[in-house]
Design a protein around this motif. Structure first.
Motif: not given
Ligand code: DHB
Length: 309
Positions: A43, A69-72, A125, A128-130, A191-192
């Motif tokens: 992760k 998710m916001g990188l938990p 990474n 991350c879009p979140n 990535n997403s």
């Molecule tokens: C999260 C989502 C992602 O697509 C990413 O690259 C990194 C983190 C996330 O929201 O945790």
């Protein structure tokens, strides 16, 4: 055989989990390593542990999923220790993913990894879009050049970059121009698809809570975009940069298509979330059958050989 490699790193299977999916704890990571997958990705870590965004923050749909998710995560030290202890065992690699919220956080983590005993692949990474208020670094080409310039002043280990999807051919030219100036081991694409919106017409509502319902899309929604990104990057990156193809894989046919577009290794996110580790044995069988029918004995026989009309 479904063996693959990225430079000197050998994978006994072409498939890995994608970062973020069933890979936040050492139990989950060990389960992936003990499956038919060729390794695992941790992760994405931040310097300190994080709780992530408020729930609900992930929603499955018939065509895939949306998440914010916001990188938990448990913080870099937790994943670095796992990576040090498990790297390179039995033909399996541990890819250590990091996603700092700022350039300085990324450099701080890369310094710590540089000083550690981990000698596997690191996945930076930049997509991350979140994270509320933060943009996806890899949409800013000069910012990518800046962070890579700073990184390679001290970082001598093997680095991959996780990219967001691009949609304009000029963007592929621009990112390739930057990446080709650095000794990068691989790019991971995609990535997403960031900031999609799923609407529930019955409740007349969004389906996840953070950011007013906007979130990253995965699954069937993203496969053609992923294939385009793998193909477009393979046509532009120098041959020393390998490609990990990620996006929309749920069958042997999907892996076959990613490899035809140029993927050296692939990662599975959404469908691995739905199906758990048995997906790696199912898809291995499906891919082996396709290859047998076509008379291919290794992935090298067709990698990157997509025909045009
Ligand atoms: C999260 C989502 C992602 O697509 C990413 O690259 C990194 C983190 C996330 O929201 O945790």
């Amino acid at each position: 055989s479904l063996k693959a490699n990225i430079g000197k790193y050998e994978f006994n299977n072409v498939m890995l989990n994608a970062a973020g999916i069933r890979c936040a704890t050492t139990d989950e990571l060990t389960k992936v390593l003990n499956s038919e997958a060729g390794g695992c990705v941790t992760k994405s870590a931040t310097p300190e542990p994080r709780e992530g965004n408020e729930s609900p923050r992930m929603k499955a749909t018939p065509l895939g999923c949306i998440n914010s998710m916001g990188l938990p995560n448990h913080g870099l030290d937790y994943y670095l220790k796992f990576a040090e202890e498990n790297q390179g065992k039995d033909g399996k690699q541990v890819l250590l993913s990091i996603a700092g919220l700022t350039v300085d956080q990324n450099l701080e983590m890369l310094h710590k990894i540089q000083e550690s005993s981990f000698n596997g692949l690191v996945e930076l990474n930049l997509s991350c879009p979140n994270i509320k208020g933060e943009s996806q670094i890899a949409y800013d080409f000069e910012a990518v050049r800046d962070i890579l310039t700073k990184t390679f002043k001290f970082f001598t280990k093997d680095l991959g970059i996780k990219l967001p999807p691009y949609f304009d051919l000029h963007q592929f030219d621009q990112i390739a121009d930057v990446l080709n100036d650095f000794p990068i081991a691989y790019v991971n694409s995609i990535n997403s698809i960031g900031n999609g919106l799923i609407v529930n017409p019955e409740t007349e509502s969004v389906v996840i809570k953070p950011k007013g319902g906007f979130g990253g899309l995965g699954g069937d929604y993203v496969k053609p975009t992923a294939l385009a990104n793998v193909r477009a990057l393979r046509l532009r990156l120098k041959p020393e940069i390998a490609i990990i193809g990620t996006g929309g894989i749920k069958s042997g046919r999907d892996v076959f298509e990613h490899v035809l577009c140029g993927a050296n290794v692939v990662q599975i996110g959404t469908a691995f979330g739905f199906e758990d580790v048995k997906i790696f044995s199912r898809i291995s069988k499906e891919l082996s059958e396709i290859m047998a029918e076509k008379g291919y004995s290794s992935l090298d026989d067709f990698r990157g050989k997509l025909k045009t009309l």
